[in-house]
Design an enzyme around this catalytic site. Structure first.
Site, PDB file in Angstrom:
ATOM      1  N   HIS A  25       5.013  -4.905  12.946  1.00 29.83           N
ATOM      2  CA  HIS A  25       6.368  -4.596  13.418  1.00 29.83           C
ATOM      3  C   HIS A  25       6.527  -4.984  14.891  1.00 29.83           C
ATOM      4  O   HIS A  25       7.586  -5.480  15.300  1.00 29.83           O
ATOM      5  CB  HIS A  25       6.652  -3.108  13.229  1.00 29.83           C
ATOM      6  CG  HIS A  25       6.589  -2.668  11.795  1.00 29.83           C
ATOM      7  ND1 HIS A  25       6.477  -1.352  11.420  1.00 29.83           N
ATOM      8  CD2 HIS A  25       6.614  -3.390  10.645  1.00 29.83           C
ATOM      9  CE1 HIS A  25       6.440  -1.281  10.099  1.00 29.83           C
ATOM     10  NE2 HIS A  25       6.517  -2.497   9.616  1.00 29.83           N
TER      11      HIS A  25
ATOM     12  N   GLU B  20       7.689   2.246   7.467  1.00 31.66           N
ATOM     13  CA  GLU B  20       7.376   3.340   8.382  1.00 31.66           C
ATOM     14  C   GLU B  20       7.329   4.685   7.653  1.00 31.66           C
ATOM     15  O   GLU B  20       6.582   5.582   8.049  1.00 31.66           O
ATOM     16  CB  GLU B  20       8.429   3.390   9.498  1.00 31.66           C
ATOM     17  CG  GLU B  20       8.352   2.248  10.499  1.00 31.66           C
ATOM     18  CD  GLU B  20       7.222   2.435  11.496  1.00 31.66           C
ATOM     19  OE1 GLU B  20       6.799   3.584  11.705  1.00 31.66           O
ATOM     20  OE2 GLU B  20       6.777   1.432  12.084  1.00 31.66           O
TER      21      GLU B  20
ATOM     22  N   ASP C  40       0.265  -1.763  10.349  1.00 34.40           N
ATOM     23  CA  ASP C  40       1.715  -1.847  10.149  1.00 34.40           C
ATOM     24  C   ASP C  40       2.446  -1.960  11.479  1.00 34.40           C
ATOM     25  O   ASP C  40       3.346  -2.780  11.654  1.00 34.40           O
ATOM     26  CB  ASP C  40       2.218  -0.601   9.418  1.00 34.40           C
ATOM     27  CG  ASP C  40       2.106  -0.707   7.902  1.00 34.40           C
ATOM     28  OD1 ASP C  40       1.546  -1.714   7.422  1.00 34.40           O
ATOM     29  OD2 ASP C  40       2.577   0.216   7.206  1.00 34.40           O
ATOM     30  N   GLU C  41       2.058  -1.100  12.419  1.00 38.22           N
ATOM     31  CA  GLU C  41       2.731  -1.095  13.715  1.00 38.22           C
ATOM     32  C   GLU C  41       2.529  -2.440  14.418  1.00 38.22           C
ATOM     33  O   GLU C  41       3.429  -2.921  15.117  1.00 38.22           O
ATOM     34  CB  GLU C  41       2.182   0.032  14.598  1.00 38.22           C
ATOM     35  CG  GLU C  41       2.217   1.425  13.980  1.00 38.22           C
ATOM     36  CD  GLU C  41       3.614   1.987  13.803  1.00 38.22           C
ATOM     37  OE1 GLU C  41       4.595   1.230  13.937  1.00 38.22           O
ATOM     38  OE2 GLU C  41       3.725   3.195  13.536  1.00 38.22           O
TER      39      GLU C  41
ATOM     40  N   GLU D 113       6.524  -0.070  19.502  1.00 40.42           N
ATOM     41  CA  GLU D 113       5.648  -0.415  18.379  1.00 40.42           C
ATOM     42  C   GLU D 113       4.228  -0.703  18.868  1.00 40.42           C
ATOM     43  O   GLU D 113       3.250  -0.353  18.208  1.00 40.42           O
ATOM     44  CB  GLU D 113       6.195  -1.631  17.622  1.00 40.42           C
ATOM     45  CG  GLU D 113       7.501  -1.385  16.882  1.00 40.42           C
ATOM     46  CD  GLU D 113       7.324  -0.572  15.611  1.00 40.42           C
ATOM     47  OE1 GLU D 113       6.197  -0.130  15.319  1.00 40.42           O
ATOM     48  OE2 GLU D 113       8.324  -0.379  14.897  1.00 40.42           O
TER      49      GLU D 113
ATOM     50  N   GLU E 199       5.984  10.344  13.614  1.00 42.15           N
ATOM     51  CA  GLU E 199       6.284   9.461  12.477  1.00 42.15           C
ATOM     52  C   GLU E 199       7.289  10.105  11.516  1.00 42.15           C
ATOM     53  O   GLU E 199       8.130   9.416  10.939  1.00 42.15           O
ATOM     54  CB  GLU E 199       4.993   9.114  11.722  1.00 42.15           C
ATOM     55  CG  GLU E 199       3.975   8.306  12.508  1.00 42.15           C
ATOM     56  CD  GLU E 199       4.349   6.835  12.622  1.00 42.15           C
ATOM     57  OE1 GLU E 199       5.379   6.420  12.059  1.00 42.15           O
ATOM     58  OE2 GLU E 199       3.600   6.098  13.294  1.00 42.15           O
TER      59      GLU E 199
ATOM     60  N   TRP F  55       0.850  -1.191   0.000  1.00 39.97           N
ATOM     61  CA  TRP F  55       0.000   0.000   0.000  1.00 39.97           C
ATOM     62  C   TRP F  55       0.883   1.238   0.000  1.00 39.97           C
ATOM     63  O   TRP F  55       1.994   1.229   0.503  1.00 39.97           O
ATOM     64  CB  TRP F  55      -0.962  -0.006   1.178  1.00 39.97           C
ATOM     65  CG  TRP F  55      -0.379   0.261   2.539  1.00 39.97           C
ATOM     66  CD1 TRP F  55       0.026  -0.663   3.459  1.00 39.97           C
ATOM     67  CD2 TRP F  55      -0.163   1.546   3.150  1.00 39.97           C
ATOM     68  NE1 TRP F  55       0.483  -0.042   4.604  1.00 39.97           N
ATOM     69  CE2 TRP F  55       0.388   1.310   4.447  1.00 39.97           C
ATOM     70  CE3 TRP F  55      -0.377   2.864   2.742  1.00 39.97           C
ATOM     71  CZ2 TRP F  55       0.721   2.336   5.324  1.00 39.97           C
ATOM     72  CZ3 TRP F  55      -0.041   3.894   3.622  1.00 39.97           C
ATOM     73  CH2 TRP F  55       0.503   3.631   4.885  1.00 39.97           C
TER      74      TRP F  55
ATOM     75  N   THR G  39       2.564   2.719  19.666  1.00 36.52           N
ATOM     76  CA  THR G  39       2.098   3.451  18.482  1.00 36.52           C
ATOM     77  C   THR G  39       0.888   2.754  17.852  1.00 36.52           C
ATOM     78  O   THR G  39      -0.002   3.416  17.323  1.00 36.52           O
ATOM     79  CB  THR G  39       3.221   3.598  17.446  1.00 36.52           C
ATOM     80  OG1 THR G  39       3.808   2.322  17.173  1.00 36.52           O
ATOM     81  CG2 THR G  39       4.307   4.527  17.952  1.00 36.52           C
TER      82      THR G  39
ATOM     83  N   HIS H 207       3.931   6.244   6.773  1.00 37.01           N
ATOM     84  CA  HIS H 207       3.010   6.749   7.795  1.00 37.01           C
ATOM     85  C   HIS H 207       3.029   8.269   7.873  1.00 37.01           C
ATOM     86  O   HIS H 207       1.983   8.921   7.826  1.00 37.01           O
ATOM     87  CB  HIS H 207       3.355   6.138   9.149  1.00 37.01           C
ATOM     88  CG  HIS H 207       3.345   4.645   9.164  1.00 37.01           C
ATOM     89  ND1 HIS H 207       3.855   3.890  10.199  1.00 37.01           N
ATOM     90  CD2 HIS H 207       2.880   3.749   8.241  1.00 37.01           C
ATOM     91  CE1 HIS H 207       3.697   2.607   9.925  1.00 37.01           C
ATOM     92  NE2 HIS H 207       3.117   2.499   8.745  1.00 37.01           N
TER      93      HIS H 207
END
Length: 406
Positions: free
Chosen positions: A272, A183, A268-269, A236, A145, A102, A239, A186
């Site tokens: 991670h 990252e 995503d976070e 992580e 970010e 994405w 966030t 973001h």
């Protein structure tokens, strides 16, 4: 001139060049290789390499760069042992690049389309319904970010996990670059959303980003990969919680586009978080006492948030003001801090660790009791603040939103 004399001259020249001076010699132009020219008919490449320790291939360069005196040799040994797991994480956790990943544009108006004005209008109308309080939290999250260069620099300080050439093919170097590439999306996406919304002073926001990157932050990792992965395991998750809660509030306030954006970032976070907690779990399996001692030491100093040095050029208490708004909205609170520690205790099954020394058992017990202690302190503090502000909540002015108060 004999070969021995010439070799001696070459070594002397290289050593002098390395030190930045050449005794008893007039200045002369440097050549591309080691500040001297080597005549292969007189001194062979092999002789030069053996004497000077200089190698010419990319592989040998990387080996030289990796040959260093480590502060934590045992920790590096463990990190090297779990490198294959990092490689798996690159392949199975990080998204592929290109069309399969994405990108910010997937969530934004496409100005190349005929209906771009309608797309833009729809996004702005939804953004207009967001409260100033939520806007402040969103800006703070975005600024955090956007300080990504600081975080990649931090990763490269963890011994055994660095990327010595910038294109190294080691598992840890590929993880660092892959994590950074994900990252990076973001801050880009949130920045563009705020710009399109038109409700914040983007110059003030940009000044804050520049100050934060300039100021940096020190999570007390001390170049130790154990401490580094404990910190990232915590951060992580923090966030993920913050972006996830902003998504819920955005939906409640009618901005489904912002909800979708923040939910994607939170996803995503979450991936991670899973990777860093897996790395720490593997360290724990190989060196449980080593990880416990570092975890306990970090918690005694508390977890440093990456945006604590944010500054907009005027408000020296900007981070505190931003944090208070986030806490009042329930985006990220002291209760969350305690919950994250409890999650890590359970995730790594610390209570059931066996075979520990007496000191390590006491450290384990200290860590396992901390969540309840923090939660009690947090509840007491939050109740005290609630009681003090039932009649009047102190207003704070933010340059980010043209001086409006929240």
């Amino acid at each position: 001139m004999s070969k021995a004399i010439l070799v001696s001259t070459v070594v002397s020249t290289v050593m002098s060049a390395t030190m930045g001076f050449q005794p008893n010699a007039a200045p002369r132009p440097a050549t591309a290789l080691g500040m001297v020219a080597v005549d292969p008919t007189t001194v062979t490449k092999k002789e030069y390499e053996d004497i000077c320790g200089v190698h010419f291939t990319e592989d040998m360069l990387q080996k030289r760069l990796e040959a260093t005196n480590f502060l934590y040799p045992k920790h590096v040994e463990v990190i090297n042992d779990i490198a294959p797991i990092a490689a798996e994480m690159v392949d199975d956790v990080l998204l592929e690049t290109g069309d399969k990943a994405w990108q910010p544009q997937d969530f934004l108006p496409d100005l190349s389309k005929d209906d771009w004005q309608e797309q833009l209008k729809e996004m702005r109308e939804m953004a207009a319904g967001i409260s100033d309080e939520l806007l402040i939290v969103l800006i703070g999250d975005m600024v955090t970010e956007e300080a990504l260069p600081t975080y990649q620099t931090l990763l490269n300080t963890f011994e055994g996990c660095d990327d010595p050439t910038g294109t190294s093919d080691s598992a840890w170097a590929r993880w660092s670059r892959g994590w950074t590439s994900e990252e990076n999306r973001h801050g880009d996406l949130l920045n563009k959303y705020l710009y399109i919304g038109g409700r914040c002073d983007m110059r003030s926001v940009e000044v804050t980003i520049q100050h934060l990157i300039t100021n940096g932050f020190n999570p007390q990792a001390k170049k130790d990969p154990y401490r580094g992965f404990i910190y990232t395991s915590f951060q992580e998750r923090a966030t993920k919680i913050s972006h996830g809660n902003v998504a819920k509030l955005a939906r409640a306030q009618g901005d489904t586009k912002l909800q979708r954006i923040c939910a994607k970032i939170a996803g995503d976070e979450g991936r991670h978080e899973m990777a860093y907690q897996k790395f720490s779990e593997e360290i724990l399996a190989r060196d449980p006492e080593g990880l416990l001692y570092e975890f306990g030491d970090i918690l005694r100093g508390q977890i440093v948030m990456p945006a604590e040095e944010m500054f907009d050029g005027s408000n020296i208490n900007l981070y505190t003001d931003f944090s208070e708004v986030a806490q009042r909205l329930g985006v990220y609170t002291a209760i969350d801090y305690a919950d994250i520690i409890e999650h890590l205790v359970k995730r790594w099954d610390l209570k059931n660790l066996e075979g520990l020394s007496g000191d390590a058992e006491r450290e384990r017990d200290y860590i396992c009791k901390l969540p309840d202690r923090y939660r009690k302190l947090a509840e007491r503090s939050m109740n005290k603040k609630k009681k003090a502000t039932e009649d009047e909540v102190p207003l704070k002015a933010f340059d980010w939103i043209f001086g409006r108060t929240v």
